[in-house]
Design an enzyme around this catalytic site. Sequence first.
Site, PDB file in Angstrom:
ATOM      1  N   TRP A 105     -14.034  -7.235  36.499  1.00 48.06           N
ATOM      2  CA  TRP A 105     -13.718  -8.066  36.332  1.00 48.06           C
ATOM      3  C   TRP A 105     -12.563  -8.203  34.856  1.00 48.06           C
ATOM      4  CZ3 TRP A 105     -11.617 -10.316  39.969  1.00 48.06           C
ATOM      5  CH2 TRP A 105     -11.983 -11.393  41.321  1.00 48.06           C
ATOM      6  N   ASP A 175     -15.412 -14.570  28.901  1.00 49.63           N
ATOM      7  CA  ASP A 175     -14.919 -15.188  29.976  1.00 49.63           C
ATOM      8  C   ASP A 175     -16.361 -15.543  30.727  1.00 49.63           C
ATOM      9  OD1 ASP A 175     -15.296 -15.550  33.355  1.00 49.63           O
ATOM     10  OD2 ASP A 175     -13.500 -13.893  33.195  1.00 49.63           O
ATOM     11  N   LYS A 199     -19.972 -20.430  40.883  1.00 50.75           N
ATOM     12  CA  LYS A 199     -21.178 -19.589  40.551  1.00 50.75           C
ATOM     13  C   LYS A 199     -22.378 -20.893  40.239  1.00 50.75           C
ATOM     14  CE  LYS A 199     -18.596 -16.254  40.567  1.00 50.75           C
ATOM     15  NZ  LYS A 199     -18.736 -15.088  41.678  1.00 50.75           N
TER      16      LYS A 199
END
Length: 366
Positions: A105, A175, A199
């Site tokens: 990511w 992030d 999540k």
Amino acid sequence: MNQLNNLNFSGGPGALPESVLLKVQQSILEVPEVGLSVLGISHRSDWFAAVVAELEGNIRKLLGLPDNYHVLFLQGGATQQFSMIPMTLLRGKTTPADYLHTGYWSGKALAEAEREGPVRVIWSGESGGFKDLPGDDELAYSPDAPYLHYISNETVEGLQFHRVLGRDDVPRVCDMSSDFLSQPCTAERYSLIYAHAQKNIGPAGVTVVLVRDELLEDAPTDLPGFLDYRSHIKAHSIFNTPPVFAIYVVLLITRWLLDEIGGLTRMAEINRRKADLLYSQLDNSDGFYRGRAKTKDRSLMNVTFNLADTDTEKRFLAEAQAAGFSGLAGHRSTGGVRASLYNGLTLAAAEQLVGFMEDFRRKQTR
């Protein structure tokens, strides 16, 4: 298994607490104080304005967030933030932003930033297969960088930073999509934190952004309205039609964290116990289960591992699925096995998985 459904160990969408799911079920039929389904309540209603206000307050309380931060509920996931951040902070600059390349990511974020301005990769784990994270002695931060960007938890590789990175005189941008509200966070040390849902904090559709006021002082004035944080600040996260349902579920999650769990310190204790169970099984399996990440950098959210060979791995995943353990297959870019232990997954579920793993190992090693 005596559950609402199979146990969800997926990297996303993650498990939600049962008590929250029951409230969501009721709200789809009727939100008691409104008398309408949450799916049909106007985003311009007084009720939804109160939802946004309470949710902002709950996040501030959970994190001890100072008053000079805005709490925004945006759309587009972390992927939109990969672009929105450099559009705001890097466009027109000649000095590069510092980025860490620690996994799948962060690589996506890096590629988007390079579209907007100069970027310096101060560390990359690509040559080592993204199996560890850098120590402080491996990181040379620039004092002139517009900002430092990194991902706190790499879901694909199962890596997590257990410290705050960077310099206090350079804006930190992080992030936290996969570990936001899973543990206490010194949020005031960051200039911008972003975390998409699906999540720990709710279903897909909403992205939480915490942004310090001062960070936006020199932002470009010609950004599209939808991609300008100031538009959303001015509109109190209702610049356009927001995902009412997703935001309401995030509200229920924060109520659960405050009222049922007792805060983020307690949530972190539960999450640590779940992770310790899984890692203990890996470490005491005589090499039958082989952890992917280096011990010091193991994620408390995503436990990644392999078995001795592909056939055994396929058999493990098939039997686990049949036994009611869902979502254990590793990311398509890495393969292997991944057990995600987000907030909504119970300690009992982790114990059941460990029991299955022990039984499977014994059957294979007789």
